[in-house]
Write a protein that holds these residues in place. Structure first.
Motif, mmCIF file in Angstrom:
data_model
loop_
_atom_site.group_PDB
_atom_site.id
_atom_site.type_symbol
_atom_site.label_atom_id
_atom_site.label_comp_id
_atom_site.label_asym_id
_atom_site.label_seq_id
_atom_site.Cartn_x
_atom_site.Cartn_y
_atom_site.Cartn_z
ATOM 1 N N UNK A 170 -5.705 16.377 -0.750
ATOM 2 C CA UNK A 170 -6.039 14.827 -0.759
ATOM 3 C C UNK A 170 -7.341 14.590 -1.343
ATOM 4 N N UNK A 171 -8.006 15.450 -1.794
ATOM 5 C CA UNK A 171 -9.326 15.453 -2.659
ATOM 6 C C UNK A 171 -9.060 15.549 -4.124
ATOM 7 N N UNK A 172 -9.021 14.489 -4.660
ATOM 8 C CA UNK A 172 -8.644 14.100 -5.986
ATOM 9 C C UNK A 172 -9.860 13.750 -6.976
ATOM 10 N N UNK A 173 -9.658 13.771 -8.243
ATOM 11 C CA UNK A 173 -10.695 13.020 -9.139
ATOM 12 C C UNK A 173 -10.736 11.538 -8.957
ATOM 13 N N UNK A 174 -9.871 11.126 -8.644
ATOM 14 C CA UNK A 174 -9.814 9.706 -8.300
ATOM 15 C C UNK A 174 -10.344 9.189 -6.960
ATOM 16 N N UNK A 175 -10.716 10.133 -6.020
ATOM 17 C CA UNK A 175 -11.088 10.103 -4.766
ATOM 18 C C UNK A 175 -10.170 10.384 -3.846
ATOM 19 N N UNK A 176 -10.423 10.138 -2.386
ATOM 20 C CA UNK A 176 -9.651 10.774 -1.226
ATOM 21 C C UNK A 176 -8.418 9.972 -1.292
ATOM 22 N N UNK A 177 -7.115 10.657 -1.264
ATOM 23 C CA UNK A 177 -5.908 10.095 -1.286
ATOM 24 C C UNK A 177 -5.528 9.558 -0.171
ATOM 25 N N UNK A 178 -4.907 8.364 0.249
ATOM 26 C CA UNK A 178 -4.711 7.570 1.276
ATOM 27 C C UNK A 178 -3.585 8.486 2.043
ATOM 28 N N UNK A 179 -3.495 8.414 3.436
ATOM 29 C CA UNK A 179 -2.860 9.355 4.130
ATOM 30 C C UNK A 179 -2.690 10.522 4.131
ATOM 31 N N UNK A 180 -3.713 11.181 3.552
ATOM 32 C CA UNK A 180 -3.799 12.738 3.294
ATOM 33 C C UNK A 180 -4.492 13.331 4.358
ATOM 34 N N UNK A 181 -4.557 14.778 4.388
ATOM 35 C CA UNK A 181 -5.565 15.503 5.111
ATOM 36 C C UNK A 181 -6.969 15.323 4.968
ATOM 37 N N UNK A 182 -7.384 14.970 3.656
ATOM 38 C CA UNK A 182 -8.695 14.436 3.213
ATOM 39 C C UNK A 182 -9.046 13.201 3.813
ATOM 40 N N UNK A 183 -7.845 12.318 3.835
ATOM 41 C CA UNK A 183 -8.447 10.803 4.258
ATOM 42 C C UNK A 183 -8.619 11.231 6.063
ATOM 43 N N UNK A 184 -7.865 12.013 6.640
ATOM 44 C CA UNK A 184 -8.201 12.069 8.339
ATOM 45 C C UNK A 184 -9.294 12.878 8.642
ATOM 46 N N UNK A 185 -9.906 13.894 7.635
ATOM 47 C CA UNK A 185 -10.865 14.615 7.715
ATOM 48 C C UNK A 185 -12.154 13.582 7.248
ATOM 49 N N UNK A 186 -11.970 12.485 6.480
ATOM 50 C CA UNK A 186 -13.303 11.654 6.334
ATOM 51 C C UNK A 186 -13.255 10.727 7.219
ATOM 52 N N UNK A 187 -12.157 10.123 7.760
ATOM 53 C CA UNK A 187 -12.139 9.442 8.869
ATOM 54 C C UNK A 187 -12.933 9.813 10.186
#
Length: 99
Positions: free
Chosen positions: A28-45
């Motif tokens: 979920x770590x993309x060029x457009x930002x952190x993807x909603x509902x992804x592992x990355x968004x959980x980590x960021x939260x």
């Protein structure tokens, strides 16, 4: 080190460097930002809650988002390659009974 372990070490390093951008994007770590509902968004939260609402510069989340947006730096590629090489060597040695 036997030749098979040397080959596995090189293959592991190369495979890790090639696969890392896809794995980072899939998390979920993309060029457009952190993807909603992804592992990355959980980590960021979790990181934001732990730090009073923000993500600390230099944290794991910040570094992975930077890699997702701009790609791995040379140092990042070296680190990922070293981990891949170690895993390739360990797998080879375990499979041929030299570990």
């Amino acid at each position: 080190m036997d030749p098979f372990t040397m080959i596995a070490t090189g293959v592991g390093a190369a495979a890790a460097v090639v696969a890392a951008p896809a794995v980072i994007a899939a998390a979920g770590f993309t060029a457009g930002g952190i993807a909603a509902g992804s592992i990355a968004s959980s980590m960021m939260s979790a990181a934001a809650v732990a730090n009073g609402g923000g993500v600390v510069a230099g944290s794991v989340v910040a570094v992975l988002q930077s890699a997702g947006a701009a790609g791995l730096s040379v140092a990042g590629q070296a680190a990922v390659g070293a981990v891949g090489a170690a895993l390739g060597a360990a797998a080879s040695m375990a499979s041929n009974g030299t570990a």
